[in-house]
Motif scaffolding. Structure first.
Motif, mmCIF file in Angstrom:
data_model
loop_
_atom_site.group_PDB
_atom_site.id
_atom_site.type_symbol
_atom_site.label_atom_id
_atom_site.label_comp_id
_atom_site.label_asym_id
_atom_site.label_seq_id
_atom_site.Cartn_x
_atom_site.Cartn_y
_atom_site.Cartn_z
ATOM 1 N N SER A 218 0.813 -1.216 0.000
ATOM 2 C CA SER A 218 0.000 0.000 0.000
ATOM 3 C C SER A 218 0.849 1.271 0.000
ATOM 4 C CB SER A 218 -0.935 0.001 1.214
ATOM 5 O OG SER A 218 -0.190 -0.075 2.419
ATOM 6 N N SER A 219 2.180 1.131 -0.018
ATOM 7 C CA SER A 219 3.052 2.312 -0.086
ATOM 8 C C SER A 219 2.850 3.019 -1.420
ATOM 9 C CB SER A 219 4.521 1.895 0.054
ATOM 10 O OG SER A 219 4.777 1.319 1.307
ATOM 11 N N SER A 220 2.798 4.343 -1.379
ATOM 12 C CA SER A 220 2.591 5.082 -2.616
ATOM 13 C C SER A 220 3.843 5.020 -3.485
ATOM 14 C CB SER A 220 2.244 6.537 -2.325
ATOM 15 O OG SER A 220 3.417 7.262 -1.976
ATOM 16 N N ASP A 237 6.576 8.386 3.142
ATOM 17 C CA ASP A 237 5.497 8.282 2.160
ATOM 18 C C ASP A 237 4.765 9.626 2.126
ATOM 19 O OD1 ASP A 237 3.200 7.773 0.663
ATOM 20 O OD2 ASP A 237 3.059 5.695 1.372
ATOM 21 N N ASP A 265 2.538 -1.941 5.762
ATOM 22 C CA ASP A 265 1.104 -1.858 5.447
ATOM 23 C C ASP A 265 0.276 -1.608 6.699
ATOM 24 O OD1 ASP A 265 1.333 -2.116 2.685
ATOM 25 O OD2 ASP A 265 1.202 -4.307 2.739
ATOM 26 N N ALA A 269 -1.999 1.692 7.356
ATOM 27 C CA ALA A 269 -3.428 1.553 7.635
ATOM 28 C C ALA A 269 -3.821 2.332 8.890
ATOM 29 C CB ALA A 269 -3.779 0.079 7.815
#
Length: 271
Positions: A218-220, A237, A265, A269
């Motif tokens: 989920s890291s940009s 991030d 992640d 979150a």
């Protein structure tokens, strides 16, 4: 932060971690955050920041010759000088391949020391560590700008805050450092194999679409930072408005490949 408790289950003797918001506040920490750990290659972002201070002070120019013939300060920072990983041997023409190079950062440190007439370890301390209050951080024995840093989570929290809201550098300089330098170059990301492209900024690795990778699913793509063979990492991030530091005293290996992405992640979150 509950996510930081995951480090308690890592198969390492000692671990500490923290999350820093974009405004510099600490969202949470875990473990002995004042314990000094060997950084290995997490030293490189600190060295790169010192190089950028030298650039803003006018001691060096990014496009002045440094290293092998045809190479510049910019090439050394972006791992495109052509120098081999750990040897002062030319493997490619500057700007043609992303050859991750400890030797390149050592040449960079020598170049800045000569330009400023200050040993690089002292320059790093004066330019970056002291202004940020990083009193527990140093280059061990005045060693390699590529890998001999020693620091604490508490100190790297200060650095992570600085990178997100620069005070030592013009924000435009930091934005340049976190942008892809020499786009489209292939290369090996140590521990994770060939990447095409293997994007890098000025001293900071850029996530983009790399897979596999040490950050999270989920890291940009704009996530940047560095990990070290000492079992250490620092990522920022910008899309999440947060940074994370994790330091351990177990060498990087399959254990890290397994636990780091899930940890990242979980942190993302929660922030």
């Amino acid at each position: 932060m509950q996510s930081l408790e995951l480090i308690d289950n890592w198969p390492v003797p000692t671990a500490a971690a923290a999350v820093v918001r974009a405004d510099g506040t600490v969202a949470g920490s875990r473990g002995p955050t004042a314990h000094r750990f060997a950084l290995a290659s997490v030293t490189k972002p600190l060295a790169a920041y010192a190089a950028l201070v030298a650039y803003e002070e006018g001691a060096v120019e990014l496009d002045e010759p440094a290293g092998p013939e045809g190479s510049t300060v910019r090439h050394l920072l972006a791992h495109t000088s052509g120098l081999a990983f750990d040897e002062h041997q030319v493997m490619a023409a500057p700007g043609t391949r992303r050859l991750y190079s400890n030797a390149g950062f050592e040449v960079l440190g020598d170049h800045i020391a000569k330009a400023t007439d200050i040993p690089f370890a002292d320059y790093l301390r004066q330019a970056v560590l002291e202004p940020l209050g990083m009193t527990s951080t140093s280059l061990a024995g005045g060693g390699s700008p590529a890998k001999d840093g020693v620091s604490t989570v508490d100190d790297l929290v200060r650095f992570a805050a600085e990178v997100q809201a620069p005070r030592l550098l013009d924000p435009r300089t930091v934005a340049m450092a976190m942008s892809v330098t020499y786009p489209g170059l292939k290369g090996v990301l140590p521990g994770y194999g060939h990447q095409n492209p293997n994007d890098w900024g000025l001293g900071f690795e850029i996530r983009d679409g790399k897979a596999p990778h040490w950050t999270g699913g989920s890291s940009s793509p704009r996530t940047f930072g560095h990990f070290g063979q000492a079992g250490t990492f620092l990522w920022v991030d910008p899309d999440a408005g947060a940074a994370c530091v994790a330091l351990t005293d177990r060498a990087f290996g399959p254990w890290a490949v397994e636990v780091w992405p899930a940890f990242t992640d979980a942190v993302l979150a929660e922030v």
